[in-house]
Design a protein around this motif. Structure first.
Motif, short mmCIF file in Angstrom:
data_model
loop_
_atom_site.label_atom_id
_atom_site.label_comp_id
_atom_site.label_asym_id
_atom_site.label_seq_id
_atom_site.Cartn_x
_atom_site.Cartn_y
_atom_site.Cartn_z
N UNK A 1 -11.45 -8.22 -21.75
CA UNK A 1 -10.88 -8.27 -23.09
C UNK A 1 -9.99 -7.13 -23.48
N UNK A 2 -9.82 -6.13 -22.60
CA UNK A 2 -9.00 -4.97 -22.94
C UNK A 2 -8.00 -4.64 -21.83
N UNK A 3 -6.90 -4.02 -22.23
CA UNK A 3 -5.93 -3.49 -21.27
C UNK A 3 -6.47 -2.14 -20.78
N UNK A 4 -6.74 -2.01 -19.47
CA UNK A 4 -7.29 -0.76 -18.95
C UNK A 4 -6.20 0.15 -18.36
N UNK A 5 -5.06 -0.44 -18.01
CA UNK A 5 -3.96 0.37 -17.49
C UNK A 5 -2.67 -0.43 -17.62
N UNK A 6 -1.61 0.26 -17.98
CA UNK A 6 -0.30 -0.40 -17.93
C UNK A 6 0.77 0.64 -17.67
N UNK A 7 1.85 0.18 -17.02
CA UNK A 7 2.93 1.10 -16.68
C UNK A 7 4.03 0.39 -15.94
N UNK A 8 5.08 1.12 -15.57
CA UNK A 8 6.17 0.53 -14.79
C UNK A 8 5.66 -0.01 -13.46
N UNK A 9 6.30 -1.06 -12.98
CA UNK A 9 5.85 -1.74 -11.76
C UNK A 9 5.70 -0.79 -10.58
N UNK A 10 6.75 -0.06 -10.25
CA UNK A 10 6.70 0.80 -9.06
C UNK A 10 5.65 1.89 -9.21
N UNK A 11 5.55 2.47 -10.39
CA UNK A 11 4.57 3.54 -10.62
C UNK A 11 3.16 3.01 -10.44
N UNK A 12 2.88 1.86 -11.03
CA UNK A 12 1.52 1.32 -10.96
C UNK A 12 1.16 0.89 -9.55
N UNK A 13 2.14 0.37 -8.79
CA UNK A 13 1.86 -0.04 -7.41
C UNK A 13 1.65 1.17 -6.51
N UNK A 14 2.42 2.22 -6.72
CA UNK A 14 2.34 3.39 -5.84
C UNK A 14 1.18 4.32 -6.20
N UNK A 15 0.87 4.43 -7.48
CA UNK A 15 -0.16 5.40 -7.89
C UNK A 15 -1.01 4.83 -9.02
N UNK A 16 -1.81 3.78 -8.76
CA UNK A 16 -2.70 3.25 -9.81
C UNK A 16 -3.75 4.30 -10.16
N UNK A 17 -4.05 4.44 -11.44
CA UNK A 17 -4.96 5.50 -11.87
C UNK A 17 -6.34 4.99 -12.26
N UNK A 18 -6.44 3.78 -12.79
CA UNK A 18 -7.76 3.27 -13.18
C UNK A 18 -8.49 2.73 -11.96
N UNK A 19 -9.78 2.98 -11.83
CA UNK A 19 -10.53 2.49 -10.66
C UNK A 19 -10.46 0.98 -10.49
N UNK A 20 -10.37 0.23 -11.58
CA UNK A 20 -10.27 -1.23 -11.47
C UNK A 20 -8.93 -1.62 -10.85
N UNK A 21 -7.85 -1.00 -11.30
CA UNK A 21 -6.54 -1.28 -10.71
C UNK A 21 -6.53 -0.91 -9.24
N UNK A 22 -7.12 0.22 -8.90
CA UNK A 22 -7.19 0.64 -7.50
C UNK A 22 -7.97 -0.39 -6.67
N UNK A 23 -9.06 -0.91 -7.24
CA UNK A 23 -9.86 -1.91 -6.52
C UNK A 23 -9.08 -3.21 -6.34
N UNK A 24 -8.34 -3.62 -7.35
CA UNK A 24 -7.52 -4.83 -7.22
C UNK A 24 -6.47 -4.66 -6.13
N UNK A 25 -5.82 -3.50 -6.10
CA UNK A 25 -4.80 -3.24 -5.09
C UNK A 25 -5.41 -3.24 -3.69
N UNK A 26 -6.60 -2.66 -3.58
CA UNK A 26 -7.25 -2.59 -2.26
C UNK A 26 -7.68 -3.96 -1.77
N UNK A 27 -7.89 -4.91 -2.69
CA UNK A 27 -8.33 -6.24 -2.31
C UNK A 27 -7.20 -7.14 -1.84
N UNK A 28 -5.95 -6.70 -1.99
CA UNK A 28 -4.81 -7.51 -1.54
C UNK A 28 -4.76 -7.50 -0.02
#
Length: 333
Positions: free
Chosen positions: A238-265
């Motif tokens: 129900x909440x936005x936990x991280x947001x940012x420019x595409x390249x920045x978020x792909x290269x350096x995700x900061x929230x553990x959930x975003x990092x986990x999503x990226x690792x699952x690809x």
């Protein structure tokens, strides 16, 4: 995919939408804030059930009734707050200023009406003064804009006479027929094969480039995010936990959930087992007091269970809500 700053078309401020059910109050959208600029695509990603579609339906004021209610926040579209508008006023906003493509064309199209009748019905809401002949002509133009071959003939067809990809184009034609300022695309390529999916995405980009359409693109597919989006918002419970420019978020995700999503690809050169996120998201009618990702987070500590972290800036245009991240220093004047 950086682009010059454009005028803000849609701004959602601290939006809260609840569903009142027999099991309790479901906080489906719980303090969501986002902005959308002219000609920009914002990707909204996250696991199923995190509130992406409910956020889109809230923006359109189409929450399921009578259970769904917007209980707080603002939805500013071209300077007007949609939350304060009546249902009659919203009928003039939907389709003309903001439209939505749903993920399943099979349920979006009525099987007993021709394609032409369904497009004309959408046009008639905003063009009551025009005759049937003119509306029919506009319906053909709408099909031509989404590259449907022989549009005049297709207007007489019924949904069952079309392929899945063609039906999705028709749904897109209905959405853009009113020439809206904002388009919400809710996983529009889910039912399409890879080849047709690519064609449809390119079509959306062409329409956007021609009309300066602002697009909110909801998807699970990070490949589509990389192709379509300028910025990304990651949603969880129900909440936005991280947001940012595409390249920045792909290269350096900061929230553990975003990092986990990226690792699952999945990756082509990977030889190990696929990475998975253990556990399940919390029930939205029994949300914990602290961070909602805490039970699944490998970095969790006692503070995470006690209080929800504030959203802090972690870089230019990049924000995250996590106790582990340190706010970036403010730029010196």
């Amino acid at each position: 995919m950086s682009r010059p700053a454009e005028r803000v078309v849609l701004e959602v401020k601290d939006l809260h939408a609840h569903l009142y059910t027999r099991w309790g109050v479901v906080r489906a959208v719980d303090g969501v804030s986002l902005t959308l600029h002219e000609g920009e695509t914002l990707g909204l990603v996250g696991e199923s059930g995190c509130g992406k579609t409910m956020t889109a339906l809230s923006v359109l004021r189409l929450l399921p009734q009578p259970a769904g209610q917007i209980v707080g926040g603002q939805i500013i579209l071209d300077g007007e707050d949609l939350v304060t508008k009546s249902e009659r006023e919203m009928e003039q906003v939907r389709g003309r200023k903001i439209a939505m493509i749903l993920q399943d064309p099979q349920t979006s199209l009525d099987p007993v009406f021709s394609i032409g009748n369904q497009i004309v019905e959408a046009l008639r809401v905003h063009r009551r003064a025009e005759g049937r002949r003119e509306l029919w002509r506009r319906a053909g133009e709408a099909l031509r804009r989404v590259k449907v071959a022989a549009p005049e003939e297709r207007l007489r067809d019924y949904p069952h006479q079309m392929s899945g990809g063609m039906k999705q184009r028709v749904v897109g034609a209905i959405a853009v027929a009113g020439e809206p300022r904002v388009l919400i695309a809710d996983e529009p390529t889910t039912a399409l094969d890879v080849t047709i999916q690519l064609q449809y995405l390119e079509l959306l980009k062409e329409i956007q480039a021609r009309t300066r359409l602002a697009m909110l693109f909801i998807t699970h597919d990070f490949g589509i995010v990389a192709r379509m989006c300028d910025r990304v918002a990651v949603m969880y419970a129900g909440r936005i936990v991280e947001h940012g420019p595409l390249r920045t978020l792909f290269r350096a995700p900061r929230h553990p959930y975003t990092q986990a999503l990226m690792a699952a690809v999945p990756r082509l050169n990977a030889v190990d087992r696929l990475t998975a996120i253990d556990g399940q998201p919390p029930a939205l009618h029994r949300l914990p007091a602290g961070c909602r990702f805490a039970p699944r987070c490998r970095y969790v500590d006692a503070r995470c269970h006690l209080e929800y972290p504030a959203v802090v800036p972690v870089g230019p245009g990049h924000e995250a809500a996590c106790w582990r991240v340190e706010p970036s220093p403010s730029p010196s004047r």
